[in-house]
Design a protein around this motif. Structure first.
Motif, PDB file in Angstrom:
ATOM      1  N   THR A  17      41.303  31.841  53.516  1.00  0.00           N
ATOM      2  CA  THR A  17      40.680  30.476  53.077  1.00  0.00           C
ATOM      3  C   THR A  17      39.792  30.609  51.962  1.00  0.00           C
ATOM      4  OG1 THR A  17      40.637  30.046  55.603  1.00  0.00           O
ATOM      5  CG2 THR A  17      39.670  28.220  54.106  1.00  0.00           C
ATOM      6  N   LEU A  18      40.188  29.651  50.949  1.00  0.00           N
ATOM      7  CA  LEU A  18      39.571  29.616  49.750  1.00  0.00           C
ATOM      8  C   LEU A  18      39.088  28.254  49.385  1.00  0.00           C
ATOM      9  CD1 LEU A  18      42.371  31.674  48.063  1.00  0.00           C
ATOM     10  CD2 LEU A  18      39.992  32.660  48.327  1.00  0.00           C
ATOM     11  N   PRO A  19      37.679  28.030  48.951  1.00  0.00           N
ATOM     12  CA  PRO A  19      37.202  26.913  48.539  1.00  0.00           C
ATOM     13  C   PRO A  19      37.747  26.207  47.321  1.00  0.00           C
ATOM     14  CG  PRO A  19      35.731  28.563  47.664  1.00  0.00           C
ATOM     15  CD  PRO A  19      37.001  29.338  48.590  1.00  0.00           C
ATOM     16  N   GLN A  20      37.382  24.840  47.196  1.00  0.00           N
ATOM     17  CA  GLN A  20      37.946  24.081  46.246  1.00  0.00           C
ATOM     18  C   GLN A  20      37.125  24.464  45.150  1.00  0.00           C
ATOM     19  OE1 GLN A  20      37.869  19.965  46.243  1.00  0.00           O
ATOM     20  NE2 GLN A  20      38.602  19.623  44.183  1.00  0.00           N
ATOM     21  N   ALA A  21      37.239  25.430  44.151  1.00  0.00           N
ATOM     22  CA  ALA A  21      36.204  26.041  43.314  1.00  0.00           C
ATOM     23  C   ALA A  21      36.927  26.652  42.141  1.00  0.00           C
ATOM     24  CB  ALA A  21      35.117  26.899  43.872  1.00  0.00           C
ATOM     25  N   GLU A  22      36.421  26.667  41.036  1.00  0.00           N
ATOM     26  CA  GLU A  22      37.136  27.100  39.751  1.00  0.00           C
ATOM     27  C   GLU A  22      37.207  28.694  39.859  1.00  0.00           C
ATOM     28  OE1 GLU A  22      38.121  26.146  36.644  1.00  0.00           O
ATOM     29  OE2 GLU A  22      37.750  24.122  37.472  1.00  0.00           O
ATOM     30  N   THR A  23      36.455  29.286  40.938  1.00  0.00           N
ATOM     31  CA  THR A  23      36.700  30.850  40.941  1.00  0.00           C
ATOM     32  C   THR A  23      37.746  31.177  42.068  1.00  0.00           C
ATOM     33  OG1 THR A  23      34.779  30.824  42.708  1.00  0.00           O
ATOM     34  CG2 THR A  23      33.986  31.490  40.283  1.00  0.00           C
ATOM     35  N   SER A  24      38.254  30.247  42.584  1.00  0.00           N
ATOM     36  CA  SER A  24      39.290  30.741  44.021  1.00  0.00           C
ATOM     37  C   SER A  24      40.451  31.255  43.476  1.00  0.00           C
ATOM     38  CB  SER A  24      39.650  29.453  44.625  1.00  0.00           C
ATOM     39  OG  SER A  24      38.552  29.050  45.425  1.00  0.00           O
ATOM     40  N   ALA A  25      40.913  31.019  42.131  1.00  0.00           N
ATOM     41  CA  ALA A  25      42.280  31.742  41.804  1.00  0.00           C
ATOM     42  C   ALA A  25      41.937  33.201  41.408  1.00  0.00           C
ATOM     43  CB  ALA A  25      42.759  31.091  40.476  1.00  0.00           C
ATOM     44  N   ARG A  26      40.597  33.414  40.935  1.00  0.00           N
ATOM     45  CA  ARG A  26      40.119  34.714  40.564  1.00  0.00           C
ATOM     46  C   ARG A  26      40.131  35.518  41.785  1.00  0.00           C
ATOM     47  NH1 ARG A  26      35.071  36.803  40.119  1.00  0.00           N
ATOM     48  NH2 ARG A  26      34.141  34.647  39.719  1.00  0.00           N
ATOM     49  N   TRP A  27      39.381  34.778  42.872  1.00  0.00           N
ATOM     50  CA  TRP A  27      39.403  35.659  44.196  1.00  0.00           C
ATOM     51  C   TRP A  27      40.778  36.002  44.856  1.00  0.00           C
ATOM     52  CZ3 TRP A  27      35.827  38.782  45.985  1.00  0.00           C
ATOM     53  CH2 TRP A  27      34.417  38.253  45.385  1.00  0.00           C
ATOM     54  N   ALA A  28      41.789  34.898  44.795  1.00  0.00           N
ATOM     55  CA  ALA A  28      42.942  35.357  45.448  1.00  0.00           C
ATOM     56  C   ALA A  28      43.874  35.988  44.643  1.00  0.00           C
ATOM     57  CB  ALA A  28      43.765  33.755  45.001  1.00  0.00           C
ATOM     58  N   ARG A  29      43.483  36.382  43.401  1.00  0.00           N
ATOM     59  CA  ARG A  29      44.269  37.234  42.675  1.00  0.00           C
ATOM     60  C   ARG A  29      43.691  38.732  43.107  1.00  0.00           C
ATOM     61  NH1 ARG A  29      43.288  33.989  38.133  1.00  0.00           N
ATOM     62  NH2 ARG A  29      41.616  35.150  37.449  1.00  0.00           N
ATOM     63  N   HIS A  30      42.234  38.932  43.232  1.00  0.00           N
ATOM     64  CA  HIS A  30      41.753  40.080  43.917  1.00  0.00           C
ATOM     65  C   HIS A  30      42.245  40.205  45.229  1.00  0.00           C
ATOM     66  CE1 HIS A  30      38.459  42.951  44.667  1.00  0.00           C
ATOM     67  NE2 HIS A  30      38.358  42.256  45.806  1.00  0.00           N
ATOM     68  N   LEU A  31      42.004  39.317  46.127  1.00  0.00           N
ATOM     69  CA  LEU A  31      42.515  39.697  47.524  1.00  0.00           C
ATOM     70  C   LEU A  31      43.925  40.025  47.749  1.00  0.00           C
ATOM     71  CD1 LEU A  31      40.729  36.662  49.149  1.00  0.00           C
ATOM     72  CD2 LEU A  31      40.177  38.989  49.343  1.00  0.00           C
ATOM     73  N   THR A  32      44.803  39.490  46.921  1.00  0.00           N
ATOM     74  CA  THR A  32      46.229  39.736  46.765  1.00  0.00           C
ATOM     75  C   THR A  32      46.686  41.414  46.459  1.00  0.00           C
ATOM     76  OG1 THR A  32      46.820  37.378  46.529  1.00  0.00           O
ATOM     77  CG2 THR A  32      48.345  39.215  45.962  1.00  0.00           C
ATOM     78  N   THR A  33      45.788  41.479  45.343  1.00  0.00           N
ATOM     79  CA  THR A  33      46.030  43.082  44.747  1.00  0.00           C
ATOM     80  C   THR A  33      45.660  43.985  45.723  1.00  0.00           C
ATOM     81  OG1 THR A  33      45.703  42.177  42.517  1.00  0.00           O
ATOM     82  CG2 THR A  33      45.498  44.348  42.932  1.00  0.00           C
ATOM     83  N   ALA A  34      44.299  43.803  46.498  1.00  0.00           N
ATOM     84  CA  ALA A  34      43.765  44.559  47.327  1.00  0.00           C
ATOM     85  C   ALA A  34      44.771  44.805  48.650  1.00  0.00           C
ATOM     86  CB  ALA A  34      42.498  43.952  47.756  1.00  0.00           C
ATOM     87  N   PHE A  35      45.064  43.787  48.912  1.00  0.00           N
ATOM     88  CA  PHE A  35      46.223  43.663  50.250  1.00  0.00           C
ATOM     89  C   PHE A  35      47.452  44.412  49.996  1.00  0.00           C
ATOM     90  CE2 PHE A  35      49.608  41.481  52.646  1.00  0.00           C
ATOM     91  CZ  PHE A  35      49.482  42.177  54.088  1.00  0.00           C
ATOM     92  N   LEU A  36      48.205  44.052  48.764  1.00  0.00           N
ATOM     93  CA  LEU A  36      49.518  44.715  48.523  1.00  0.00           C
ATOM     94  C   LEU A  36      49.206  46.041  48.105  1.00  0.00           C
ATOM     95  CD1 LEU A  36      51.026  41.714  46.504  1.00  0.00           C
ATOM     96  CD2 LEU A  36      51.328  42.368  48.919  1.00  0.00           C
TER      97      LEU A  36
END
Length: 138
Positions: A17-36
Protein backbone atom coordinates in the motif's frame (compact mmCIF):
# COMPACT_ATOMS: atom_id res chain seq x y z
CA UNK A 1 7.66 -47.91 -10.51
CA UNK A 2 6.36 -44.97 -8.53
CA UNK A 3 3.66 -42.68 -9.80
CA UNK A 4 4.53 -39.04 -9.52
CA UNK A 5 1.83 -36.66 -8.61
CA UNK A 6 1.96 -33.26 -10.27
CA UNK A 7 1.12 -30.52 -7.80
CA UNK A 8 0.73 -27.13 -9.45
CA UNK A 9 2.96 -24.51 -7.93
CA UNK A 10 1.37 -21.38 -6.56
CA UNK A 11 2.50 -18.03 -7.89
CA UNK A 12 4.65 -15.82 -5.69
CA UNK A 13 2.76 -12.70 -4.61
CA UNK A 14 3.39 -9.39 -2.89
CA UNK A 15 1.04 -6.52 -2.01
CA UNK A 16 2.08 -3.01 -0.99
CA UNK A 17 0.00 0.00 0.00
CA UNK A 18 1.49 3.31 -1.11
CA UNK A 19 0.40 6.82 -0.07
CA UNK A 20 -0.71 9.57 -2.39
CA UNK A 21 2.73 11.17 -2.50
CA UNK A 22 5.36 12.22 -5.02
CA UNK A 23 7.71 9.58 -3.60
CA UNK A 24 5.34 6.62 -4.11
CA UNK A 25 6.54 5.76 -7.62
CA UNK A 26 10.16 5.70 -6.42
CA UNK A 27 9.23 3.39 -3.52
CA UNK A 28 7.20 1.21 -5.88
CA UNK A 29 10.20 0.82 -8.21
CA UNK A 30 12.42 -0.12 -5.26
CA UNK A 31 9.89 -2.65 -3.88
CA UNK A 32 9.32 -4.19 -7.31
CA UNK A 33 13.02 -4.62 -8.02
CA UNK A 34 13.64 -6.14 -4.58
CA UNK A 35 10.71 -8.56 -4.89
CA UNK A 36 11.55 -9.69 -8.42
CA UNK A 37 15.30 -10.07 -7.87
CA UNK A 38 15.36 -11.70 -4.45
CA UNK A 39 11.99 -11.91 -2.74
CA UNK A 40 9.77 -13.93 -5.04
CA UNK A 41 11.78 -17.15 -5.14
CA UNK A 42 11.28 -17.43 -8.92
CA UNK A 43 13.69 -16.89 -11.80
CA UNK A 44 12.85 -13.52 -13.37
CA UNK A 45 14.90 -12.23 -16.30
CA UNK A 46 16.63 -8.87 -16.20
CA UNK A 47 14.37 -7.70 -19.04
CA UNK A 48 11.25 -8.59 -17.09
CA UNK A 49 12.57 -6.75 -14.03
CA UNK A 50 13.25 -3.63 -16.14
CA UNK A 51 9.86 -3.80 -17.87
CA UNK A 52 8.00 -4.43 -14.63
CA UNK A 53 9.78 -1.55 -12.91
CA UNK A 54 8.83 0.82 -15.73
CA UNK A 55 5.21 -0.39 -15.74
CA UNK A 56 4.97 -0.05 -11.95
CA UNK A 57 6.39 3.45 -12.09
CA UNK A 58 3.88 4.57 -14.71
CA UNK A 59 0.84 2.96 -13.08
CA UNK A 60 1.65 4.14 -9.56
CA UNK A 61 2.35 7.67 -10.83
CA UNK A 62 -1.02 7.70 -12.61
CA UNK A 63 -2.84 6.32 -9.57
CA UNK A 64 -1.40 8.83 -7.13
CA UNK A 65 -1.53 11.80 -9.50
CA UNK A 66 -4.76 11.28 -11.47
CA UNK A 67 -6.54 8.86 -9.14
CA UNK A 68 -5.92 11.35 -6.34
CA UNK A 69 -5.61 8.61 -3.75
CA UNK A 70 -3.30 6.15 -2.13
CA UNK A 71 -2.91 2.98 -4.15
CA UNK A 72 -2.34 -0.71 -3.73
CA UNK A 73 0.40 -2.39 -5.77
CA UNK A 74 0.13 -6.13 -6.31
CA UNK A 75 2.87 -8.21 -7.94
CA UNK A 76 2.56 -11.85 -8.95
CA UNK A 77 5.15 -14.12 -10.55
CA UNK A 78 4.44 -17.53 -11.99
CA UNK A 79 4.84 -19.68 -15.11
CA UNK A 80 7.11 -17.16 -16.83
CA UNK A 81 4.75 -14.21 -16.31
CA UNK A 82 4.99 -11.13 -14.12
CA UNK A 83 1.61 -9.56 -13.33
CA UNK A 84 1.43 -5.97 -12.09
CA UNK A 85 -1.81 -4.58 -10.68
CA UNK A 86 -2.36 -1.09 -9.31
CA UNK A 87 -5.63 -0.25 -7.60
CA UNK A 88 -6.85 3.23 -6.72
CA UNK A 89 -10.13 4.78 -5.58
CA UNK A 90 -10.95 6.71 -8.78
CA UNK A 91 -13.53 5.21 -11.15
CA UNK A 92 -12.07 7.10 -14.13
CA UNK A 93 -10.10 4.74 -16.41
CA UNK A 94 -6.70 5.79 -17.73
CA UNK A 95 -6.76 7.46 -21.12
CA UNK A 96 -4.72 6.33 -24.02
CA UNK A 97 -3.95 9.56 -25.80
CA UNK A 98 -1.63 10.63 -28.55
CA UNK A 99 0.97 12.88 -27.02
CA UNK A 100 2.48 15.66 -29.09
CA UNK A 101 6.26 15.99 -29.40
CA UNK A 102 6.25 19.02 -27.11
CA UNK A 103 4.10 17.38 -24.39
CA UNK A 104 5.94 16.50 -21.20
CA UNK A 105 3.58 13.64 -20.36
CA UNK A 106 0.81 11.50 -21.76
CA UNK A 107 2.85 8.55 -23.02
CA UNK A 108 2.80 6.28 -19.97
CA UNK A 109 -0.24 4.10 -20.67
CA UNK A 110 0.81 3.70 -24.31
CA UNK A 111 4.22 2.42 -23.11
CA UNK A 112 2.58 0.07 -20.62
CA UNK A 113 0.32 -1.35 -23.32
CA UNK A 114 3.31 -1.91 -25.63
CA UNK A 115 5.27 -3.74 -22.93
CA UNK A 116 2.35 -5.87 -21.73
CA UNK A 117 1.23 -9.14 -23.23
CA UNK A 118 -2.16 -8.38 -21.66
CA UNK A 119 -3.54 -5.04 -20.41
CA UNK A 120 -6.87 -4.56 -18.63
CA UNK A 121 -8.77 -2.06 -16.51
CA UNK A 122 -11.39 -3.41 -14.13
CA UNK A 123 -13.84 -1.56 -11.93
CA UNK A 124 -13.56 -2.36 -8.28
CA UNK A 125 -15.83 -2.45 -5.28
CA UNK A 126 -16.52 0.99 -3.91
CA UNK A 127 -16.09 2.69 -7.28
CA UNK A 128 -12.35 2.43 -7.77
CA UNK A 129 -10.42 0.58 -10.46
CA UNK A 130 -7.56 -1.85 -10.95
CA UNK A 131 -5.16 -1.50 -13.86
CA UNK A 132 -3.43 -4.77 -14.76
CA UNK A 133 -0.45 -5.46 -17.01
CA UNK A 134 0.86 -8.97 -17.62
CA UNK A 135 4.46 -9.19 -18.81
CA UNK A 136 5.74 -12.29 -20.58
CA UNK A 137 9.27 -13.62 -20.31
CA UNK A 138 11.66 -11.50 -22.31
Amino acid sequence: MRAQRHVPRRAARATYTLPQAETSARWARHLTTAFLTSGCGEEVSGGQVEDATLVVSELVTNATRHGRSACRLRLRVGTGLVTVEVEDSSPIPPRLCSAQETDEGGRGIAMVRELAQHFAVRGGPGGGKTVQAVLAAS
